[in-house]
Design a protein around this motif. Structure first.
Motif, PDB file in Angstrom:
ATOM      1  N   ARG A 149       0.818  -1.217   0.000  1.00 49.93           N
ATOM      2  CA  ARG A 149       0.000   0.000   0.000  1.00 49.93           C
ATOM      3  C   ARG A 149       0.851   1.267   0.000  1.00 49.93           C
ATOM      4  O   ARG A 149       0.393   2.311  -0.455  1.00 49.93           O
ATOM      5  N   THR A 150       2.095   1.185   0.497  1.00 50.81           N
ATOM      6  CA  THR A 150       2.950   2.382   0.533  1.00 50.81           C
ATOM      7  C   THR A 150       3.261   2.903  -0.868  1.00 50.81           C
ATOM      8  O   THR A 150       3.634   4.063  -1.020  1.00 50.81           O
ATOM      9  N   ALA A 151       3.123   2.064  -1.887  1.00 48.86           N
ATOM     10  CA  ALA A 151       3.372   2.506  -3.262  1.00 48.86           C
ATOM     11  C   ALA A 151       2.295   3.466  -3.759  1.00 48.86           C
ATOM     12  O   ALA A 151       2.575   4.329  -4.591  1.00 48.86           O
ATOM     13  N   ASP A 152       1.070   3.328  -3.231  1.00 46.32           N
ATOM     14  CA  ASP A 152      -0.055   4.117  -3.735  1.00 46.32           C
ATOM     15  C   ASP A 152      -0.658   5.093  -2.737  1.00 46.32           C
ATOM     16  O   ASP A 152      -1.443   5.955  -3.125  1.00 46.32           O
ATOM     17  N   GLU A 153      -0.324   4.934  -1.474  1.00 48.03           N
ATOM     18  CA  GLU A 153      -0.912   5.818  -0.470  1.00 48.03           C
ATOM     19  C   GLU A 153       0.108   6.116   0.622  1.00 48.03           C
ATOM     20  O   GLU A 153       1.092   5.401   0.774  1.00 48.03           O
TER      21      GLU A 153
END
Length: 142
Positions: A85-89
């Motif tokens: 999720r760190t890639a998108d948010e």
């Protein structure tokens, strides 16, 4: 460190004043305590790391049993999904940092403290030492 010392360190996390988080108000930050750490295993062979990882997971699981009796059961929290999720948010700290270091954690909202407590084995980076971590934060997990 034995299990009683590890539990005492976790208890201290529940009440130790928290620092400010990146210019925020006092108490908005987090603490991470290393309960166990290898020395010299950085970049070590896969078999030595696997044995140590298993031992630290056993320490984590023994602590989980004690803390579950105190704060209730906790299912394993898959930090791989948090890392993805760190890639998108934007994932708040300390959760993004924990996901970069560990694959799973046990998580509790410690009663009457306003803090979340997480317990994890930081073993994701083969070029780093393996560590048994406990963290405390007022920031709810994502």
């Amino acid at each position: 460190m034995d299990i009683a010392q590890r539990l005492a360190a976790i208890d201290e996390l529940c009440f130790r004043p928290l620092p400010a988080e990146h210019g925020g108000p006092p108490g908005s930050g987090h603490h991470v305590v290393v309960l166990e750490s290898t020395r010299g295993l950085r970049g070590g062979g896969p078999s030595g790391r696997a044995v140590t990882r298993e031992q630290y997971a056993a320490y984590r699981d023994a602590l989980h049993e004690r803390l579950a009796a105190r704060w209730g059961p906790s299912d394993p929290w898959n930090l791989d999904t948090v890392l993805l999720r760190t890639a998108d948010e934007e994932i708040p700290e300390p959760w993004a940092g924990l996901a970069r270091r560990a694959r799973m954690a046990y998580l509790w909202e410690a009663a009457d403290t306003g803090r979340w407590i997480a317990l994890a084995v930081a073993d994701r980076d083969d070029g780093d030492e393996i560590r048994l971590l406990a963290l405390a934060t007022p920031t709810a997990p994502p």
